[in-house]
Design an enzyme around this catalytic site. Sequence first.
Site, PDB file in Angstrom:
ATOM      1  N   HIS A  71       2.295   0.189  12.887  1.00  0.00           N
ATOM      2  CA  HIS A  71       2.064   0.302  11.058  1.00  0.00           C
ATOM      3  C   HIS A  71       1.483  -0.023  10.386  1.00  0.00           C
ATOM      4  O   HIS A  71       1.296   1.484   9.642  1.00  0.00           O
ATOM      5  CB  HIS A  71       3.319  -1.051  11.216  1.00  0.00           C
ATOM      6  CG  HIS A  71       3.987  -0.713   9.504  1.00  0.00           C
ATOM      7  ND1 HIS A  71       5.029   0.159   9.216  1.00  0.00           N
ATOM      8  CD2 HIS A  71       4.022  -2.089   8.825  1.00  0.00           C
ATOM      9  CE1 HIS A  71       5.029   0.018   7.741  1.00  0.00           C
ATOM     10  NE2 HIS A  71       4.475  -1.459   7.613  1.00  0.00           N
ATOM     11  N   GLU A  74       3.083   2.402  -1.531  1.00  0.00           N
ATOM     12  CA  GLU A  74       3.860   2.380  -2.951  1.00  0.00           C
ATOM     13  C   GLU A  74       2.709   2.813  -3.899  1.00  0.00           C
ATOM     14  O   GLU A  74       2.937   3.091  -4.993  1.00  0.00           O
ATOM     15  CB  GLU A  74       4.697   0.961  -3.548  1.00  0.00           C
ATOM     16  CG  GLU A  74       5.681   1.170  -2.956  1.00  0.00           C
ATOM     17  CD  GLU A  74       6.483   0.306  -1.744  1.00  0.00           C
ATOM     18  OE1 GLU A  74       5.322  -0.382  -1.089  1.00  0.00           O
ATOM     19  OE2 GLU A  74       6.761   0.823  -0.517  1.00  0.00           O
ATOM     20  N   ALA A 127      -5.132  -3.171   0.879  1.00  0.00           N
ATOM     21  CA  ALA A 127      -5.276  -4.901   2.051  1.00  0.00           C
ATOM     22  C   ALA A 127      -4.331  -4.084   3.048  1.00  0.00           C
ATOM     23  O   ALA A 127      -3.910  -4.827   2.730  1.00  0.00           O
ATOM     24  CB  ALA A 127      -5.626  -5.757   2.093  1.00  0.00           C
ATOM     25  N   VAL A 128      -5.094  -2.911   4.198  1.00  0.00           N
ATOM     26  CA  VAL A 128      -3.736  -2.930   5.393  1.00  0.00           C
ATOM     27  C   VAL A 128      -5.001  -3.903   6.799  1.00  0.00           C
ATOM     28  O   VAL A 128      -5.866  -3.494   6.903  1.00  0.00           O
ATOM     29  CB  VAL A 128      -4.174  -1.643   5.252  1.00  0.00           C
ATOM     30  CG1 VAL A 128      -2.415  -1.541   6.394  1.00  0.00           C
ATOM     31  CG2 VAL A 128      -2.482  -1.220   4.058  1.00  0.00           C
ATOM     32  N   ILE A 129      -3.912  -4.668   7.090  1.00  0.00           N
ATOM     33  CA  ILE A 129      -3.901  -5.260   7.983  1.00  0.00           C
ATOM     34  C   ILE A 129      -3.437  -5.434   9.437  1.00  0.00           C
ATOM     35  O   ILE A 129      -2.736  -5.413   9.634  1.00  0.00           O
ATOM     36  CB  ILE A 129      -4.965  -6.955   8.046  1.00  0.00           C
ATOM     37  CG1 ILE A 129      -5.004  -7.101   6.516  1.00  0.00           C
ATOM     38  CG2 ILE A 129      -5.319  -7.487   8.276  1.00  0.00           C
ATOM     39  CD1 ILE A 129      -5.472  -9.053   6.425  1.00  0.00           C
ATOM     40  N   ARG A 184     -14.702  -7.234   3.246  1.00  0.00           N
ATOM     41  CA  ARG A 184     -14.871  -6.203   2.594  1.00  0.00           C
ATOM     42  C   ARG A 184     -14.365  -6.700   0.795  1.00  0.00           C
ATOM     43  O   ARG A 184     -14.720  -6.071  -0.106  1.00  0.00           O
ATOM     44  CB  ARG A 184     -14.036  -4.750   3.115  1.00  0.00           C
ATOM     45  CG  ARG A 184     -15.017  -4.324   4.333  1.00  0.00           C
ATOM     46  CD  ARG A 184     -13.896  -3.740   5.079  1.00  0.00           C
ATOM     47  NE  ARG A 184     -14.650  -3.055   6.712  1.00  0.00           N
ATOM     48  CZ  ARG A 184     -15.136  -3.787   7.423  1.00  0.00           C
ATOM     49  NH1 ARG A 184     -15.118  -5.247   7.678  1.00  0.00           N
ATOM     50  NH2 ARG A 184     -15.662  -3.323   8.587  1.00  0.00           N
ATOM     51  N   THR A 234       1.604  -4.201  15.814  1.00  0.00           N
ATOM     52  CA  THR A 234       2.463  -2.714  16.249  1.00  0.00           C
ATOM     53  C   THR A 234       1.425  -1.554  15.260  1.00  0.00           C
ATOM     54  O   THR A 234       0.625  -1.882  14.354  1.00  0.00           O
ATOM     55  CB  THR A 234       3.541  -2.137  15.196  1.00  0.00           C
ATOM     56  OG1 THR A 234       3.394  -2.753  14.247  1.00  0.00           O
ATOM     57  CG2 THR A 234       4.426  -2.929  16.158  1.00  0.00           C
ATOM     58  N   ALA A 285       1.016  -1.365   0.046  1.00  0.00           N
ATOM     59  CA  ALA A 285      -0.347  -0.082  -0.038  1.00  0.00           C
ATOM     60  C   ALA A 285       0.761   1.365  -0.669  1.00  0.00           C
ATOM     61  O   ALA A 285       0.439   2.356  -0.821  1.00  0.00           O
ATOM     62  CB  ALA A 285      -0.486  -0.187   1.311  1.00  0.00           C
TER      63      ALA A 285
HETATM   64  N1  INI Z   1       1.265  -3.591   2.934  1.00  0.00           N
HETATM   65  C1  INI Z   1       0.194  -3.481   2.182  1.00  0.00           C
HETATM   66  O1  INI Z   1      -0.363  -3.211   1.579  1.00  0.00           O
HETATM   67  N2  INI Z   1      -0.818  -3.745   3.282  1.00  0.00           N
HETATM   68  C2  INI Z   1      -0.533  -4.160   4.939  1.00  0.00           C
HETATM   69  O2  INI Z   1      -0.781  -4.801   6.034  1.00  0.00           O
HETATM   70  C3  INI Z   1       1.400  -3.652   5.551  1.00  0.00           C
HETATM   71  N3  INI Z   1       1.340  -4.303   6.705  1.00  0.00           N
HETATM   72  O3  INI Z   1       0.769  -4.497   7.403  1.00  0.00           O
HETATM   73  O4  INI Z   1       2.904  -4.180   6.927  1.00  0.00           O
HETATM   74  C4  INI Z   1       1.382  -3.665   4.186  1.00  0.00           C
HETATM   75  N4  INI Z   1       3.617  -3.203   4.340  1.00  0.00           N
HETATM   76  C5  INI Z   1       3.993  -3.305   3.777  1.00  0.00           C
HETATM   77  C6  INI Z   1       4.040  -1.718   2.775  1.00  0.00           C
HETATM   78  O5  INI Z   1       3.069  -1.351   2.371  1.00  0.00           O
HETATM   79  C7  INI Z   1       4.733  -1.114   2.186  1.00  0.00           C
HETATM   80  O6  INI Z   1       5.438  -1.953   0.511  1.00  0.00           O
HETATM   81  C8  INI Z   1       6.788  -1.523   2.893  1.00  0.00           C
HETATM   82  O7  INI Z   1       7.152  -0.899   3.816  1.00  0.00           O
HETATM   83  C9  INI Z   1       8.007  -1.033   2.099  1.00  0.00           C
HETATM   84  O8  INI Z   1       7.595  -0.012   1.442  1.00  0.00           O
END
Ligand code: INI
Length: 153
Positions: A88, A58, A80-82, A127, A86, A56
């Site tokens: 993050h 990027e 999809a960010v789960i 979702r 932490t 996400a």
């Molecule tokens: N990227 C996601 O698309 N979803 C996530 O849930 C996620 N988590 O939880 O870490 C995630 N991390 C990677 C991030 O988007 C980058 O690709 C990475 O940090 C490199 O920049």
Amino acid sequence: MNEITGQLSAKGLRLAFVVSRFNSIFTEQLLKGARDAALRHGAEEADLTAVRVPGANEIPLAAAKLARSGRVDAVIALGAVIDGATDHAMLINTSVARALAQIGLETGVPVLNGIVCAHNLDQAIERSGSKAGNKGFDTVVAAIEAVNVLRQL
Ligand code: INI
């Protein structure tokens, strides 16, 4: 009173989907829903573009390049960010949502946020094509309306 609303016709619209590979089990379902919504509202397959990025985080840069290219009428972010142990995920959600909104404001091209933000896997499943619908589909419908209303302003 003059009322201006956007029609839900995607005829002739060029739509770009920026899809994150992270959590692809969900994001590929979002892409399916997005494509389905576009085609069912009259878009042509040849006018749809899917760009895959690692995660996400990027999405905004690719969305910005597409929005500035002059080759698309709207950009739809699919991710999809789960939540994990932490903060993050929360940081990703906040910064990506802000960046997407900013790109839309700077370019005048609608940039829609179809990123599923979920506390757990169940919420992500709900979702991405089950109980709570498909956020990819819904976001494309919103994109079509946004393009069509903005064209009249
Ligand atoms: N990227 C996601 O698309 N979803 C996530 O849930 C996620 N988590 O939880 O870490 C995630 N991390 C990677 C991030 O988007 C980058 O690709 C990475 O940090 C490199 O920049």
